[in-house]
Scaffold this motif. Structure first.
Motif, mmCIF file in Angstrom:
data_model
loop_
_atom_site.group_PDB
_atom_site.id
_atom_site.type_symbol
_atom_site.label_atom_id
_atom_site.label_comp_id
_atom_site.label_asym_id
_atom_site.label_seq_id
_atom_site.Cartn_x
_atom_site.Cartn_y
_atom_site.Cartn_z
ATOM 1 N N MET A 92 0.982 -1.154 0.045
ATOM 2 C CA MET A 92 -0.089 0.148 0.142
ATOM 3 C C MET A 92 1.037 1.258 -0.244
ATOM 4 O O MET A 92 1.957 1.244 0.667
ATOM 5 N N THR A 93 0.739 2.100 -0.653
ATOM 6 C CA THR A 93 1.564 3.230 -0.935
ATOM 7 C C THR A 93 0.964 4.587 -0.060
ATOM 8 O O THR A 93 1.748 5.416 -0.189
ATOM 9 N N GLY A 94 -0.203 4.422 0.654
ATOM 10 C CA GLY A 94 -0.727 5.527 1.204
ATOM 11 C C GLY A 94 -1.549 4.955 2.511
ATOM 12 O O GLY A 94 -1.725 3.925 2.931
ATOM 13 N N THR A 95 -2.324 5.948 2.690
ATOM 14 C CA THR A 95 -3.522 5.645 3.709
ATOM 15 C C THR A 95 -4.678 6.040 3.085
ATOM 16 O O THR A 95 -4.888 7.131 2.343
ATOM 17 N N VAL A 96 -5.752 5.311 3.566
ATOM 18 C CA VAL A 96 -7.074 5.513 3.206
ATOM 19 C C VAL A 96 -7.722 6.091 4.344
ATOM 20 O O VAL A 96 -7.621 5.357 5.484
ATOM 21 N N VAL A 97 -8.403 7.327 4.250
ATOM 22 C CA VAL A 97 -9.120 7.825 5.299
ATOM 23 C C VAL A 97 -10.751 7.494 5.042
ATOM 24 O O VAL A 97 -11.276 7.969 3.944
ATOM 25 N N ILE A 98 -11.482 7.114 5.765
ATOM 26 C CA ILE A 98 -12.766 7.041 5.661
ATOM 27 C C ILE A 98 -13.455 7.784 6.951
ATOM 28 O O ILE A 98 -13.235 7.615 7.960
ATOM 29 N N HIS A 99 -14.425 8.667 6.509
ATOM 30 C CA HIS A 99 -15.294 9.380 7.493
ATOM 31 C C HIS A 99 -16.671 9.231 7.199
ATOM 32 O O HIS A 99 -17.268 9.143 6.211
ATOM 33 N N TYR A 100 -17.546 9.121 8.383
ATOM 34 C CA TYR A 100 -18.972 8.808 8.391
ATOM 35 C C TYR A 100 -19.568 9.164 9.713
ATOM 36 O O TYR A 100 -18.736 9.351 10.568
ATOM 37 N N THR A 101 -20.914 9.367 9.879
ATOM 38 C CA THR A 101 -21.526 9.609 10.874
ATOM 39 C C THR A 101 -22.767 8.678 11.323
ATOM 40 O O THR A 101 -23.476 8.530 10.318
ATOM 41 N N ILE A 102 -22.694 8.128 12.492
ATOM 42 C CA ILE A 102 -23.741 7.188 12.695
ATOM 43 C C ILE A 102 -24.918 7.805 13.694
ATOM 44 O O ILE A 102 -24.678 8.695 14.191
ATOM 45 N N LYS A 103 -26.041 7.385 13.251
ATOM 46 C CA LYS A 103 -27.286 7.757 14.042
ATOM 47 C C LYS A 103 -27.026 7.576 15.432
ATOM 48 O O LYS A 103 -26.510 6.420 15.982
ATOM 49 N N HIS A 104 -27.329 8.414 16.545
ATOM 50 C CA HIS A 104 -27.231 8.269 17.876
ATOM 51 C C HIS A 104 -27.519 6.931 18.429
ATOM 52 O O HIS A 104 -27.244 6.316 19.098
ATOM 53 N N ALA A 105 -29.016 6.588 17.998
ATOM 54 C CA ALA A 105 -29.420 5.490 18.388
ATOM 55 C C ALA A 105 -28.687 4.110 18.254
ATOM 56 O O ALA A 105 -28.771 3.011 18.516
ATOM 57 N N HIS A 106 -27.679 4.332 17.309
ATOM 58 C CA HIS A 106 -26.887 3.094 16.618
ATOM 59 C C HIS A 106 -25.289 2.934 17.200
ATOM 60 O O HIS A 106 -24.820 2.281 16.719
ATOM 61 N N ILE A 107 -25.054 4.104 18.005
ATOM 62 C CA ILE A 107 -23.696 4.334 18.329
ATOM 63 C C ILE A 107 -22.944 2.814 18.929
ATOM 64 O O ILE A 107 -22.142 2.263 18.800
ATOM 65 N N GLU A 108 -23.865 2.507 19.987
ATOM 66 C CA GLU A 108 -23.344 1.223 20.865
ATOM 67 C C GLU A 108 -23.318 -0.042 19.892
ATOM 68 O O GLU A 108 -22.360 -0.925 19.914
ATOM 69 N N GLU A 109 -24.411 -0.344 18.922
ATOM 70 C CA GLU A 109 -24.217 -1.105 17.934
ATOM 71 C C GLU A 109 -22.929 -1.041 17.052
ATOM 72 O O GLU A 109 -22.352 -2.057 16.699
ATOM 73 N N GLU A 110 -22.633 -0.093 16.741
ATOM 74 C CA GLU A 110 -21.399 0.564 15.737
ATOM 75 C C GLU A 110 -20.096 -0.062 16.441
ATOM 76 O O GLU A 110 -19.690 -0.802 16.024
ATOM 77 N N LEU A 111 -20.217 0.029 17.668
ATOM 78 C CA LEU A 111 -19.013 -0.204 18.643
ATOM 79 C C LEU A 111 -18.973 -1.626 18.764
ATOM 80 O O LEU A 111 -17.765 -2.044 18.646
ATOM 81 N N THR A 112 -20.108 -2.298 19.067
ATOM 82 C CA THR A 112 -20.058 -3.589 19.041
ATOM 83 C C THR A 112 -19.552 -4.358 17.734
ATOM 84 O O THR A 112 -18.773 -5.123 17.789
ATOM 85 N N ARG A 113 -19.993 -3.899 16.804
ATOM 86 C CA ARG A 113 -19.706 -4.639 15.357
ATOM 87 C C ARG A 113 -18.260 -4.348 14.986
ATOM 88 O O ARG A 113 -17.497 -5.093 14.482
ATOM 89 N N LEU A 114 -17.881 -3.091 15.341
ATOM 90 C CA LEU A 114 -16.150 -2.786 15.291
ATOM 91 C C LEU A 114 -15.402 -3.563 15.806
ATOM 92 O O LEU A 114 -14.644 -4.198 15.349
ATOM 93 N N GLY A 115 -16.012 -3.955 16.895
ATOM 94 C CA GLY A 115 -15.115 -4.867 18.046
ATOM 95 C C GLY A 115 -15.118 -6.274 17.314
ATOM 96 O O GLY A 115 -14.019 -6.785 17.349
ATOM 97 N N ASP A 116 -16.130 -6.524 16.591
ATOM 98 C CA ASP A 116 -16.094 -7.856 16.018
ATOM 99 C C ASP A 116 -15.108 -7.731 14.929
ATOM 100 O O ASP A 116 -14.107 -8.761 14.515
ATOM 101 N N VAL A 117 -14.946 -6.770 14.152
ATOM 102 C CA VAL A 117 -13.863 -6.644 12.944
ATOM 103 C C VAL A 117 -12.668 -6.701 13.699
ATOM 104 O O VAL A 117 -11.689 -7.434 12.995
#
Length: 106
Positions: free
Chosen positions: A1-26
């Motif tokens: 890889m010759t660089g870095t990929v930056v990804i930005h996004y915004t999660i609905k407030h009601a889904h932040i805990e789900e986001e953290l759980t799913r990211l933990g799985d990844v």
């Protein structure tokens, strides 16, 4: 890889805990890869906004081959207020902080 990929996004407030759980799985699956093959760092910058940095020896597409990432990505758009946007960046400067040892006390 010759660089870095930056990804930005915004999660609905009601889904932040789900986001953290799913990211933990990844991240649990990523820990099974050899060190340096793929670096994936995620930052929560408040108000549901997240930034992810992808770098390493492998191409970022390796991330998309992981089953946990595929599952994570499948429902991400439903959890987002602002869907993921990607940019490739190339580092031009960096700093290195080295810890200095205290001199021996006599």
């Amino acid at each position: 890889m010759t660089g870095t990929v930056v990804i930005h996004y915004t999660i609905k407030h009601a889904h932040i805990e789900e986001e953290l759980t799913r990211l933990g799985d990844v991240y649990a699956e990523l820990e099974q890869l050899p060190a340096g093959v793929l670096n994936y760092d995620t930052y929560h910058i408040g108000e549901g906004a997240f930034i992810a940095l992808v770098s390493g020896d492998a191409e970022p597409e390796l991330l998309q081959t992981l089953p946990t990432f595929q599952e994570y990505r499948r429902s991400l758009d439903e959890r987002c207020i602002r869907p993921p946007e990607m940019s490739s960046v190339h580092q031009i400067f960096t700093t290195s902080m080295q810890r200095r040892e205290d001199p021996p006390r006599s």
